[in-house]
Design a protein around this motif. Structure first.
Motif, PDB file in Angstrom:
ATOM      1  N   GLN A 243     -27.606  17.559  -8.644  1.00  0.00           N
ATOM      2  CA  GLN A 243     -26.162  17.334  -8.501  1.00  0.00           C
ATOM      3  C   GLN A 243     -25.602  18.316  -7.477  1.00  0.00           C
ATOM      4  N   ARG A 244     -24.809  17.805  -6.555  1.00  0.00           N
ATOM      5  CA  ARG A 244     -24.135  18.681  -5.595  1.00  0.00           C
ATOM      6  C   ARG A 244     -22.823  19.172  -6.215  1.00  0.00           C
ATOM      7  N   TYR A 245     -22.504  20.447  -5.986  1.00  0.00           N
ATOM      8  CA  TYR A 245     -21.261  21.008  -6.525  1.00  0.00           C
ATOM      9  C   TYR A 245     -20.815  22.171  -5.649  1.00  0.00           C
ATOM     10  N   ASP A 247     -20.057  25.882  -5.342  1.00  0.00           N
ATOM     11  CA  ASP A 247     -20.355  27.156  -5.983  1.00  0.00           C
ATOM     12  C   ASP A 247     -19.261  28.163  -5.615  1.00  0.00           C
ATOM     13  N   MET A 253     -20.993  24.803  -0.812  1.00  0.00           N
ATOM     14  CA  MET A 253     -21.626  23.734  -1.569  1.00  0.00           C
ATOM     15  C   MET A 253     -23.055  24.138  -1.942  1.00  0.00           C
ATOM     16  N   THR A 255     -26.520  23.006  -4.980  1.00  0.00           N
ATOM     17  CA  THR A 255     -27.091  21.969  -5.837  1.00  0.00           C
ATOM     18  C   THR A 255     -27.591  22.588  -7.130  1.00  0.00           C
ATOM     19  N   ARG A 256     -27.664  21.768  -8.165  1.00  0.00           N
ATOM     20  CA  ARG A 256     -28.180  22.223  -9.456  1.00  0.00           C
ATOM     21  C   ARG A 256     -28.914  21.070 -10.134  1.00  0.00           C
ATOM     22  N   TYR A 258     -29.967  18.307 -12.813  1.00  0.00           N
ATOM     23  CA  TYR A 258     -29.131  17.466 -13.669  1.00  0.00           C
ATOM     24  C   TYR A 258     -29.940  16.748 -14.757  1.00  0.00           C
ATOM     25  N   TYR A 369     -29.133  12.242  -6.079  1.00  0.00           N
ATOM     26  CA  TYR A 369     -28.023  13.105  -6.494  1.00  0.00           C
ATOM     27  C   TYR A 369     -27.012  12.362  -7.362  1.00  0.00           C
ATOM     28  N   ASN A 372     -20.669  14.191  -9.332  1.00  0.00           N
ATOM     29  CA  ASN A 372     -20.173  15.413  -9.954  1.00  0.00           C
ATOM     30  C   ASN A 372     -18.750  15.180 -10.461  1.00  0.00           C
TER      31      ASN A 372
END
Length: 373
Positions: A243-245, A247, A253, A255-256, A258, A369, A372
């Motif tokens: 998932q892109r978010y 930070d 930007m 990623t983490r 999911y 992805y 979010n």
């Protein structure tokens, strides 16, 4: 008689027209499609059994007459000639993309439409829950379907099936927070399993080579997703869902991980299962149910290997971007809506497939992805 002699001839003509119009209204069949409406149905099947990949529209006999239906055809399918190869485009292998759709995301549809696999080899299937959210998702989906199917031929899909469930979603809210509460998991995942099975059994035909399960909140994937996964020639293979978010700590930007449903089993999880009741289910990703399984989400770049083609064998899989050879489903592997060896839905599917002799694999360095929220 004198009254009729004095009447204007135009009166008789008007009366005849009124009687004729009234008769047409009474005796015409309102369900019979007009000739103009039939122009777009040339791709409909002539019989419910042939071919099963095309929609079938049951026609009403004219004026309610008792007309005998034509005998159904006899169709032979040689499934031994159906291929699932590492080069599905060259071999013209058909792909069925299936999506349980509780919410509609424009990014999902745009990503789907951008897939480079020939669209005339792709059939789509959706199952949408009952209720207000389902109605909204259905309306948005229908709008996009109309656009693409009436657009350039190259972008049109071979067929699209939309199912509406007759039961409401067990969760009142479809927010990410509510969906992932531990206390909601068994009921939610059981409902998802039933929806997946209903969609699969309704849409998969004898010409289907591959089934791609693609979640409705996957908004970004490589355009060559189908070709990339099929190139590994595995019965079941999944991408790694991240998932892109934004930070805030890095002010950039990032990623983490999911999807935590792609995993390799552990002795700890097996011991936990032994102590459970027959209807209890193990869920991954919850601190109160620590399984110590090896999660594919955390295998990214392991030992410095960032090769997107790196494979790992898995015991459990998620359904975010899962490519399955159709013969696996034909063998009977489905999504258990009950505790199956203390697993359910997609993870239960991997276990059931394993019991039937099919192994599951994942690509830790190959990403799709998730939206979010």
């Amino acid at each position: 008689m004198a009254l009729f002699r004095r009447a204007n001839p135009a009166t008789f003509i008007l009366a005849i027209l009124l009687i004729a119009g009234f008769g047409y209204f009474l005796f015409s069949n309102p369900d019979a499609p007009s000739q103009s409406s039939l122009r777009g149905l040339h791709k409909a099947a002539a019989n419910a059994l042939s071919p099963p990949s095309l929609p079938f529209r049951k026609a009403s006999p004219p004026n309610g007459a008792n007309v005998a239906a034509a005998a159904p055809p006899v169709v032979h399918y040689y499934l031994n000639n159906l291929t699932t190869t590492t080069d599905p485009v060259t071999n013209r292998e058909t792909v069925l993309i299936l999506t349980p759709l509780a919410r509609f995301y424009q990014g999902y549809w745009d990503n789907l439409a951008a897939l480079s696999y020939p669209h005339d080899l792709i059939s789509l299937g959706f199952v949408i829950p009952k209720g207000r959210d389902g109605n909204a998702a259905n309306s948005a989906l229908q709008e996009q379907i109309q656009k693409v199917q009436q657009g350039p031929h190259k972008k049109r899909f071979a067929s699209i099936t939309v199912l509406r469930q007759d039961i409401e979603n067990p969760l009142q809210s479809q927010s990410e927070h509510e969906r992932h509460k531990l206390e909601n998991q068994k009921e939610r995942r059981a409902a998802m399993a039933k929806a997946r099975n209903s969609l699969l059994f309704t849409t998969m035909g004898p010409t289907t080579s591959w089934v791609l399960w693609l979640d409705s909140d996957i908004v970004e994937s490589p355009h060559s997703l189908i070709q990339d996964l099929a190139a590994h020639d595995k019965p079941i293979i999944t991408a790694n869902c991240y998932q892109r978010y934004f930070d805030k700590d890095k002010n950039a930007m990032s990623t983490r991980a999911y999807d935590y449903n792609n995993w390799v089993d552990s002795p700890t999880a097996q011991e936990l299962a032994k102590k459970m009741g027959p209807d209890d289910v193990l869920f991954e990703g919850y601190g109160s149910m620590a399984t110590y399984r090896s999660l594919m989400a955390y295998m990214v770049g392991k030992d410095g290997n960032m090769d997107p083609n790196r494979e790992v064998e898995l015991d459990g899989v998620g359904g975010t971007a899962l490519l399955v050879k159709a013969e696996v489903h034909r063998d009977g592997a489905m999504f258990p809506p009950f505790s199956f060896y203390h697993l359910i839905e997609t993870e239960g599917f991997a276990k059931m497939a394993r019991r039937l002799g099919w192994k599951s694999y994942g690509l830790p360095n190959y990403f799709v992805y998730h939206f979010n929220e």
